[in-house]
Motif scaffolding. Sequence first.
Motif, PDB file in Angstrom:
ATOM      1  N   HIS A 208      92.241  -7.139 169.568  1.00 51.56           N
ATOM      2  CA  HIS A 208      91.401  -6.757 168.429  1.00 51.56           C
ATOM      3  C   HIS A 208      91.172  -7.982 167.541  1.00 51.56           C
ATOM      4  O   HIS A 208      92.124  -8.697 167.208  1.00 51.56           O
ATOM      5  CB  HIS A 208      92.071  -5.651 167.613  1.00 51.56           C
ATOM      6  CG  HIS A 208      92.327  -4.409 168.395  1.00 51.56           C
ATOM      7  ND1 HIS A 208      91.466  -3.347 168.406  1.00 51.56           N
ATOM      8  CD2 HIS A 208      93.366  -4.066 169.219  1.00 51.56           C
ATOM      9  CE1 HIS A 208      91.952  -2.386 169.194  1.00 51.56           C
ATOM     10  NE2 HIS A 208      93.103  -2.806 169.701  1.00 51.56           N
ATOM     11  N   VAL A 209      89.926  -8.216 167.162  1.00 54.01           N
ATOM     12  CA  VAL A 209      89.571  -9.383 166.357  1.00 54.01           C
ATOM     13  C   VAL A 209      88.732  -8.935 165.159  1.00 54.01           C
ATOM     14  O   VAL A 209      87.744  -8.223 165.321  1.00 54.01           O
ATOM     15  CB  VAL A 209      88.770 -10.423 167.181  1.00 54.01           C
ATOM     16  CG1 VAL A 209      88.441 -11.640 166.324  1.00 54.01           C
ATOM     17  CG2 VAL A 209      89.547 -10.834 168.425  1.00 54.01           C
ATOM     18  N   ALA A 212      85.591 -12.574 162.408  1.00 57.33           N
ATOM     19  CA  ALA A 212      85.166 -13.744 163.184  1.00 57.33           C
ATOM     20  C   ALA A 212      83.937 -14.349 162.506  1.00 57.33           C
ATOM     21  O   ALA A 212      82.918 -13.680 162.326  1.00 57.33           O
ATOM     22  CB  ALA A 212      84.829 -13.341 164.616  1.00 57.33           C
ATOM     23  N   LYS A 217      80.656 -18.013 166.762  1.00 57.41           N
ATOM     24  CA  LYS A 217      80.178 -17.071 167.783  1.00 57.41           C
ATOM     25  C   LYS A 217      80.032 -17.716 169.152  1.00 57.41           C
ATOM     26  O   LYS A 217      80.463 -17.150 170.159  1.00 57.41           O
ATOM     27  CB  LYS A 217      78.843 -16.453 167.365  1.00 57.41           C
ATOM     28  CG  LYS A 217      78.360 -15.368 168.332  1.00 57.41           C
ATOM     29  CD  LYS A 217      77.031 -14.783 167.909  1.00 57.41           C
ATOM     30  CE  LYS A 217      76.630 -13.624 168.837  1.00 57.41           C
ATOM     31  NZ  LYS A 217      76.571 -14.008 170.259  1.00 57.41           N
ATOM     32  N   PHE A 237      85.839  -6.157 168.655  1.00 57.21           N
ATOM     33  CA  PHE A 237      85.496  -7.033 167.540  1.00 57.21           C
ATOM     34  C   PHE A 237      85.017  -6.203 166.355  1.00 57.21           C
ATOM     35  O   PHE A 237      84.276  -5.226 166.522  1.00 57.21           O
ATOM     36  CB  PHE A 237      84.398  -8.023 167.947  1.00 57.21           C
ATOM     37  CG  PHE A 237      84.859  -9.070 168.924  1.00 57.21           C
ATOM     38  CD1 PHE A 237      85.384 -10.271 168.473  1.00 57.21           C
ATOM     39  CD2 PHE A 237      84.783  -8.848 170.296  1.00 57.21           C
ATOM     40  CE1 PHE A 237      85.824 -11.244 169.366  1.00 57.21           C
ATOM     41  CE2 PHE A 237      85.223  -9.807 171.194  1.00 57.21           C
ATOM     42  CZ  PHE A 237      85.741 -11.005 170.722  1.00 57.21           C
TER      43      PHE A 237
END
Length: 275
Positions: A208-209, A212, A217, A237
Amino acid sequence: MSEREWVSEPDDYVCTLSKETQEIAKEELREDANSRKQALEAVREWIKKNPKIANCRLDSRFLLKFLRFKKYSVLQAQEALERYVLLRQTFGIAFNHFDIRIPMMEELTDLGYLFACPKRDSKGRRVIIARPGVFDLFKFTNADMCRIHGIVYETLMEDEENQVRGYVHFADGQGVGFPYLTLFTIKEAVRIVKNGEKTLPMRHKEVHVINAHPSMKFALDFGISLVSEKIKKRLYFYTSKEEMLKSDIIETDVLPKEYGGEMPMAEMIGKFLYK
């Protein structure tokens, strides 16, 4: 010719896993007393005859990491073990001298760069928190980064419960920007990503992020292109903490209080460091 000495000698394995975990091991990994005994014997004989391995641990807890990682495919476990030994040799000091008491390692942990939550999720998995944005590029080196990951991962991998049930990864990208790309060359980055999936004997169940940064990207897209389809399906994400909390995918009660859980991050870090 005298007998070679090994980091640890073969031992008679005594299973201390709970009945539930043993059932998971049998169902997901094809592990039972017979397959475990035969596989351990086969891997030990292979190590002793392998000219590429000068020294190695031969105890059950160490070797089972690789067998469970590869669901008892002895050949694949041997390949992973050989890559693991090569990785430790190639990166030298960065993957040796694993001691959390080294001041820089203590400092990185106190900052909350990388640690594991004390509470397991509902599936019995340990949740690893990563906060790369607290990594000071002017104070720490890429070797420091590799070493702290080695310390945390090696510690967790010694636990047989973790070997069977696997890990959930939670990363907060807050503060990570373009300068972080200078830490590793493209070749090094590729090797790190691939080793993270194929060499370290860890069963990555979910990743799980959050937060960001848009400037990262293309780097994230590049990293994702290097992992298997299996891992891609386990990636989640979120643009913010709020989006994550609404998604109901990750069990937030296990996370630090700062991310929707119950226990403050500082307390979790203290338990991880000094338990």
